[in-house]
Design an enzyme around this catalytic site. Sequence first.
Site, PDB file in Angstrom:
ATOM      1  N   CYS A   1      49.742  23.378  55.613  1.00 13.27           N
ATOM      2  CA  CYS A   1      50.933  23.928  56.285  1.00 13.27           C
ATOM      3  C   CYS A   1      51.914  24.437  55.232  1.00 13.27           C
ATOM      4  O   CYS A   1      53.109  24.129  55.258  1.00 13.27           O
ATOM      5  CB  CYS A   1      51.593  22.879  57.175  1.00 13.27           C
ATOM      6  N   ALA A   2      51.402  25.230  54.275  1.00  8.68           N
ATOM      7  CA  ALA A   2      52.136  25.547  53.048  1.00  8.68           C
ATOM      8  C   ALA A   2      53.216  26.599  53.196  1.00  8.68           C
ATOM      9  O   ALA A   2      54.198  26.590  52.443  1.00  8.68           O
ATOM     10  CB  ALA A   2      51.149  25.994  51.968  1.00  8.68           C
ATOM     11  N   ALA A   3      53.029  27.572  54.093  1.00  7.70           N
ATOM     12  CA  ALA A   3      53.991  28.673  54.200  1.00  7.70           C
ATOM     13  C   ALA A   3      55.373  28.135  54.582  1.00  7.70           C
ATOM     14  O   ALA A   3      55.456  27.169  55.350  1.00  7.70           O
ATOM     15  CB  ALA A   3      53.507  29.688  55.227  1.00  7.70           C
ATOM     16  N   PRO A   4      56.441  28.705  54.009  1.00  9.06           N
ATOM     17  CA  PRO A   4      56.515  29.939  53.208  1.00  9.06           C
ATOM     18  C   PRO A   4      56.236  29.779  51.723  1.00  9.06           C
ATOM     19  O   PRO A   4      56.368  30.741  50.972  1.00  9.06           O
ATOM     20  CB  PRO A   4      57.959  30.378  53.441  1.00  9.06           C
ATOM     21  N   GLY A   5      55.897  28.567  51.271  1.00 10.24           N
ATOM     22  CA  GLY A   5      55.435  28.419  49.902  1.00 10.24           C
ATOM     23  C   GLY A   5      56.422  27.850  48.911  1.00 10.24           C
ATOM     24  O   GLY A   5      56.097  27.742  47.723  1.00 10.24           O
TER      25      GLY A   5
ATOM     26  N   LYS B   1      57.502  24.744  48.475  1.00 10.15           N
ATOM     27  CA  LYS B   1      57.015  23.493  47.874  1.00 10.15           C
ATOM     28  C   LYS B   1      55.770  23.750  47.031  1.00 10.15           C
ATOM     29  O   LYS B   1      55.549  23.086  46.009  1.00 10.15           O
ATOM     30  CB  LYS B   1      56.747  22.457  48.965  1.00 10.15           C
TER      31      LYS B   1
ATOM     32  N   CYS C   1      61.047  17.746  58.518  1.00  9.47           N
ATOM     33  CA  CYS C   1      62.513  17.897  58.494  1.00  9.47           C
ATOM     34  C   CYS C   1      63.057  17.476  59.854  1.00  9.47           C
ATOM     35  O   CYS C   1      63.956  18.097  60.411  1.00  9.47           O
ATOM     36  CB  CYS C   1      62.929  19.318  58.126  1.00  9.47           C
TER      37      CYS C   1
ATOM     38  N   ASP D   1      53.354  18.867  54.950  1.00 10.93           N
ATOM     39  CA  ASP D   1      54.709  19.147  55.438  1.00 10.93           C
ATOM     40  C   ASP D   1      54.532  19.664  56.870  1.00 10.93           C
ATOM     41  O   ASP D   1      54.409  20.859  57.104  1.00 10.93           O
ATOM     42  CB  ASP D   1      55.371  20.184  54.530  1.00 10.93           C
TER      43      ASP D   1
ATOM     44  N   ASP E   1      47.406  27.502  55.345  1.00 11.21           N
ATOM     45  CA  ASP E   1      48.279  27.659  56.504  1.00 11.21           C
ATOM     46  C   ASP E   1      47.451  28.270  57.619  1.00 11.21           C
ATOM     47  O   ASP E   1      46.482  28.995  57.365  1.00 11.21           O
ATOM     48  CB  ASP E   1      49.490  28.540  56.192  1.00 11.21           C
TER      49      ASP E   1
END
Length: 239
Positions: free
Chosen positions: A85-89, A91, A196, A143, A106
Amino acid sequence: RWERHYGAEAAGSLAWANLRPPDTYVHLSKGVAPPDGAVLEPTDVAGCYRLVEGQPVGLRVQDIGSQAIIPLLELAPGLRFLDLCAAPGNKTAQALECGVQAIACDVHLSRLKAMKNLGCPLVVADAASRLPFRQRFDRILLDAPCSGTGTLARNPEIKWRLTPSKLGELHELQVKLLRNALELLAPDGLLVYATCSLEPEENEDVVAEVLGRAPERLLRRLPGRDPGDGFFAAVIRSR
C-alpha cells in the site's frame, strides 16, 4: 467516543486540535539545503522539520506523524524491504535513504506511476489477496487503508462520510492485509502495521485478531498531545 477510548483530557485536546489549521512539515534528506527564504524548525524525528516561514519548494511535504513510522522498522543497508500500500511513496522514499533493497506495491497502477522517480521496483498487487512473491522480506511496512480520523484537521469531511458500517468493512480489509503481509516476513524480521486512524477497530483490534498476542511495541500519536496528525503503529517481530 474518543473520551471512552482515550480519557476526557485527551479527547478534549483532540477536539481542539481538529479545529486548528495543521502545521506543515517537510522531510529534508542529508546534504540537502533548504530552499531560499524557507525557515525550518527541527523536530524530534530525524529528517523532519516544521515549516515556520516560506515555501517548501523542492522539499517533500510529509506530516511528522507519517515520518515517525519508518524509524520503527530499524532499517539498515542491504535489508530486503517491502512496502505494501505504498502510494504516494513518501514512506518508501524515506526508507530508501537507509540503503534498503526496496520493493513498493500498490493496488492502483495510476498511483504507482507517480513513484517511478524513486528508482525501486514497483509492483501492482492487491495485498488483500495472496501476494506474488516467493522471497521473504526482512522488513515490511503495511500502511493500511483506513478511515483517516487522525487527519481530521486537514480532512474535516471525514466526520460526515464515516459510518459504523464503514469501520467494520475497513477492519475486515485490514485483517486480510495484515495476515497476508505476515506470511512474507522473514525469520527475526520486523513488520510495522500503521494507520492514520484513531479508532481501535482499525488498530488494536486488528492486531489482536491477527496476532493473538501483544506486539513488540505500540506507537500512538494523538493530535493536540503530539505534533501533527494522529497515527497508530504496531511493531511486530516474527517468531
